[in-house]
Design a protein around this motif. Sequence first.
Motif, mmCIF file in Angstrom:
data_model
loop_
_atom_site.group_PDB
_atom_site.id
_atom_site.type_symbol
_atom_site.label_atom_id
_atom_site.label_comp_id
_atom_site.label_asym_id
_atom_site.label_seq_id
_atom_site.Cartn_x
_atom_site.Cartn_y
_atom_site.Cartn_z
ATOM 1 N N THR A 34 -9.802 9.917 -2.057
ATOM 2 C CA THR A 34 -8.417 10.352 -1.864
ATOM 3 C C THR A 34 -7.456 9.337 -2.478
ATOM 4 O OG1 THR A 34 -8.096 9.177 0.237
ATOM 5 C CG2 THR A 34 -9.099 11.381 0.341
ATOM 6 N N VAL A 35 -6.221 9.781 -2.679
ATOM 7 C CA VAL A 35 -5.215 8.891 -3.240
ATOM 8 C C VAL A 35 -4.947 7.725 -2.286
ATOM 9 C CG1 VAL A 35 -3.269 10.193 -2.290
ATOM 10 C CG2 VAL A 35 -2.943 8.804 -4.343
ATOM 11 N N THR A 36 -5.027 7.957 -0.993
ATOM 12 C CA THR A 36 -4.809 6.886 -0.018
ATOM 13 C C THR A 36 -5.892 5.831 -0.118
ATOM 14 O OG1 THR A 36 -3.674 8.388 1.500
ATOM 15 C CG2 THR A 36 -4.546 6.354 2.431
ATOM 16 N N GLU A 37 -7.138 6.267 -0.259
ATOM 17 C CA GLU A 37 -8.249 5.317 -0.397
ATOM 18 C C GLU A 37 -8.135 4.526 -1.695
ATOM 19 O OE1 GLU A 37 -11.643 7.823 2.132
ATOM 20 O OE2 GLU A 37 -11.485 8.068 -0.047
ATOM 21 N N LEU A 38 -7.723 5.190 -2.774
ATOM 22 C CA LEU A 38 -7.564 4.486 -4.044
ATOM 23 C C LEU A 38 -6.380 3.524 -3.981
ATOM 24 C CD1 LEU A 38 -8.976 4.484 -6.835
ATOM 25 C CD2 LEU A 38 -7.107 5.918 -7.657
ATOM 26 N N ALA A 39 -5.336 3.890 -3.247
ATOM 27 C CA ALA A 39 -4.166 3.021 -3.112
ATOM 28 C C ALA A 39 -4.539 1.708 -2.426
ATOM 29 C CB ALA A 39 -3.067 3.733 -2.326
ATOM 30 N N VAL A 40 -5.443 1.758 -1.473
ATOM 31 C CA VAL A 40 -5.902 0.530 -0.810
ATOM 32 C C VAL A 40 -6.564 -0.394 -1.826
ATOM 33 C CG1 VAL A 40 -7.546 -0.409 0.865
ATOM 34 C CG2 VAL A 40 -6.152 1.573 1.472
ATOM 35 N N LEU A 41 -7.414 0.167 -2.678
ATOM 36 C CA LEU A 41 -8.110 -0.636 -3.688
ATOM 37 C C LEU A 41 -7.130 -1.172 -4.726
ATOM 38 C CD1 LEU A 41 -11.236 1.667 -4.173
ATOM 39 C CD2 LEU A 41 -11.085 -0.427 -2.813
ATOM 40 N N ALA A 42 -6.164 -0.342 -5.127
ATOM 41 C CA ALA A 42 -5.146 -0.792 -6.075
ATOM 42 C C ALA A 42 -4.332 -1.941 -5.497
ATOM 43 C CB ALA A 42 -4.233 0.367 -6.456
ATOM 44 N N ARG A 88 0.811 -1.216 0.000
ATOM 45 C CA ARG A 88 0.000 0.000 0.000
ATOM 46 C C ARG A 88 0.845 1.266 0.000
ATOM 47 N NH1 ARG A 88 -5.147 -1.776 3.871
ATOM 48 N NH2 ARG A 88 -5.827 -3.463 2.474
ATOM 49 N N GLU A 89 1.994 1.228 0.631
ATOM 50 C CA GLU A 89 2.865 2.395 0.607
ATOM 51 C C GLU A 89 3.414 2.604 -0.805
ATOM 52 O OE1 GLU A 89 5.272 5.684 1.897
ATOM 53 O OE2 GLU A 89 3.333 4.804 2.452
ATOM 54 N N ALA A 90 3.788 1.508 -1.475
ATOM 55 C CA ALA A 90 4.242 1.615 -2.858
ATOM 56 C C ALA A 90 3.115 2.131 -3.747
ATOM 57 C CB ALA A 90 4.734 0.263 -3.362
ATOM 58 N N ALA A 91 1.900 1.622 -3.548
ATOM 59 C CA ALA A 91 0.750 2.066 -4.342
ATOM 60 C C ALA A 91 0.492 3.548 -4.149
ATOM 61 C CB ALA A 91 -0.486 1.256 -3.966
ATOM 62 N N ARG A 92 0.601 4.016 -2.906
ATOM 63 C CA ARG A 92 0.373 5.444 -2.635
ATOM 64 C C ARG A 92 1.409 6.294 -3.361
ATOM 65 N NH1 ARG A 92 2.432 9.330 -0.020
ATOM 66 N NH2 ARG A 92 4.124 8.042 0.817
ATOM 67 N N ILE A 93 2.675 5.863 -3.345
ATOM 68 C CA ILE A 93 3.734 6.606 -4.020
ATOM 69 C C ILE A 93 3.512 6.615 -5.531
ATOM 70 C CG2 ILE A 93 6.202 6.542 -4.595
ATOM 71 C CD1 ILE A 93 6.679 5.547 -1.715
ATOM 72 N N ILE A 94 3.179 5.469 -6.092
ATOM 73 C CA ILE A 94 2.947 5.360 -7.535
ATOM 74 C C ILE A 94 1.799 6.271 -7.974
ATOM 75 C CG2 ILE A 94 2.128 3.800 -9.348
ATOM 76 C CD1 ILE A 94 3.693 1.568 -7.804
ATOM 77 N N LEU A 95 0.694 6.231 -7.247
ATOM 78 C CA LEU A 95 -0.476 7.030 -7.617
ATOM 79 C C LEU A 95 -0.263 8.517 -7.373
ATOM 80 C CD1 LEU A 95 -3.376 4.757 -6.305
ATOM 81 C CD2 LEU A 95 -2.432 4.887 -8.613
ATOM 82 N N SER A 96 0.720 8.864 -6.563
ATOM 83 C CA SER A 96 1.002 10.271 -6.248
ATOM 84 C C SER A 96 2.070 10.877 -7.150
ATOM 85 C CB SER A 96 1.465 10.403 -4.782
ATOM 86 O OG SER A 96 0.491 9.935 -3.890
ATOM 87 N N SER A 97 2.653 10.063 -8.048
ATOM 88 C CA SER A 97 3.818 10.499 -8.827
ATOM 89 C C SER A 97 3.461 10.716 -10.293
ATOM 90 C CB SER A 97 4.941 9.466 -8.707
ATOM 91 O OG SER A 97 5.280 9.256 -7.353
ATOM 92 N N PRO A 98 3.442 11.982 -10.752
ATOM 93 C CA PRO A 98 3.078 12.264 -12.145
ATOM 94 C C PRO A 98 4.151 11.882 -13.160
ATOM 95 C CG PRO A 98 3.690 14.301 -11.028
ATOM 96 C CD PRO A 98 3.673 13.231 -9.979
ATOM 97 N N ASN A 99 5.418 11.832 -12.755
ATOM 98 C CA ASN A 99 6.517 11.591 -13.709
ATOM 99 C C ASN A 99 6.820 10.109 -13.871
ATOM 100 O OD1 ASN A 99 6.804 14.391 -14.061
ATOM 101 N ND2 ASN A 99 8.187 14.528 -12.299
ATOM 102 N N TYR A 100 5.780 9.342 -14.184
ATOM 103 C CA TYR A 100 5.960 7.894 -14.301
ATOM 104 C C TYR A 100 6.785 7.504 -15.531
ATOM 105 C CZ TYR A 100 1.819 8.621 -17.272
ATOM 106 O OH TYR A 100 0.930 9.082 -18.210
ATOM 107 N N ASP A 101 6.987 8.435 -16.460
ATOM 108 C CA ASP A 101 7.754 8.137 -17.661
ATOM 109 C C ASP A 101 9.215 8.573 -17.543
ATOM 110 O OD1 ASP A 101 7.153 10.847 -17.616
ATOM 111 O OD2 ASP A 101 7.195 11.016 -19.796
ATOM 112 N N THR A 102 9.619 9.042 -16.377
ATOM 113 C CA THR A 102 10.994 9.471 -16.148
ATOM 114 C C THR A 102 11.750 8.375 -15.409
ATOM 115 O OG1 THR A 102 10.285 11.782 -16.002
ATOM 116 C CG2 THR A 102 12.461 11.245 -15.141
ATOM 117 N N PHE A 103 12.875 7.929 -16.004
ATOM 118 C CA PHE A 103 13.631 6.809 -15.436
ATOM 119 C C PHE A 103 15.051 7.249 -15.089
ATOM 120 C CE2 PHE A 103 10.208 5.052 -17.851
ATOM 121 C CZ PHE A 103 9.780 3.970 -17.113
ATOM 122 N N GLU A 104 15.585 6.631 -14.067
ATOM 123 C CA GLU A 104 16.932 6.942 -13.600
ATOM 124 C C GLU A 104 17.754 5.663 -13.491
ATOM 125 O OE1 GLU A 104 15.777 10.729 -10.699
ATOM 126 O OE2 GLU A 104 16.168 8.751 -9.824
#
Length: 292
Positions: A266-274, A115-131
Motif C-alpha cells: 500500500t501507499v502507506t506502507e511504502l511511505a514508511v519506507l520512503a 510520514r504524512e508528507a511522504a504519504r501525500i507525495i506518493l499519493s499525488s500524481p500532479n507532481y509537475d504542477t506548481f502554484e
Amino acid sequence: MKLYAPEYYNNFECIADKCDHSCCIGWEIDIDEESYEKYKKLGGYGLSIINSISTEDVPHFKLCAGDRCPHLDEKGLCNIILNVGEDYLCDICREHPRFYNYTKVCELGLGMSCREAARIILSSPNYDTFEEVGMVDAEEYEIYFDGREERKKLYTLLQDHSLDYNTRLANIYRIYGIDAGEDGKWLERINGLEYLDSAHRDLFGNYSVKKRPEGMDEYLERALAYFIYRHCTEAYDEEDFSFRLGFCLFCERLLASLAVTENAKTVTELAVLASIISEEIEYSEDNTEALK
C-alpha cells in the motif's frame, strides 16, 4: 522573490498527536538566535523553555528519556504551542519538513522524512504542477544553468505513460548517461553510512538493482519525481544535473528494494519506507555526499 510549491503542498498539515513517528523524538534541535532571544524575554512557560536549553556549542533543546523533546507532552502535543503559541516555535520546528530550492525563483517542498508528507507525495500524481504560494525575502540572482527547465524535460520522460515504467527508467538512464552500477559497491558504501537507527543498516543491506516490486510503479514514479525536485533543481550545469540525478535514481532503487524486502503493498506502507530513506540519507549531509 516569488515562492512556488507543488500542487500537493497545500494538502499537508502536521497531524501532531496522530503521528506514529513524531519528529519531536530522536532529533537534537538547534535553536536559532532570534528564537532564543524571544525565549529569554518570556515569562511564565518561557522559564521552562530556557531551562530546557543547553548552551553548549549551538543552543539546543536537551532531550529527555527516549530522546523525546522536553516540550513534547504525554499525548504527543507540543507544550510550546499549547502555552505560548506557534509564533514561539524555533525555525527548525516551524519549518520542518519543508525545504527550499533557490534558482530564478524560490520553490518550496515537503521532505519525506515526515510520514504524512511522504504519504501525500506518493499519493499525488500532479507532481509537475506548481502554484504560487507567496513571497520570500531573497534577491533574484543570475544563473547560468536552469535546473527547473532541465527538470521539466526529465519529468516529460518520466510521465510518458505510453511506455511502461521500466522502459521510462531505462530511457532516463540512457539519455543522461547513468549506470546503475554494481550491487557490491553500493552495499559497501551503504554499510559505511552513519545511521540514526542501527537496524536500518541491515534493512538497507537488502539493496539490489534486481529487486523491483509489482504494482508499485506509480508510487515509485512519484518518489523519483520528489527526489529529482529536491536534489536536481539547484544543479549548476548539465553535468552536475546528471550527477545529482544518479543519486536520485539510487534512492529510487533503494526504495524499490525495500518495498520487495518488506512486502509493501500500500501507499502507506511504502511511505514508511520512503521516510526511513529520507531520514537516514537526505537529512544527513555526510550520508548524502558519501552516496553521491
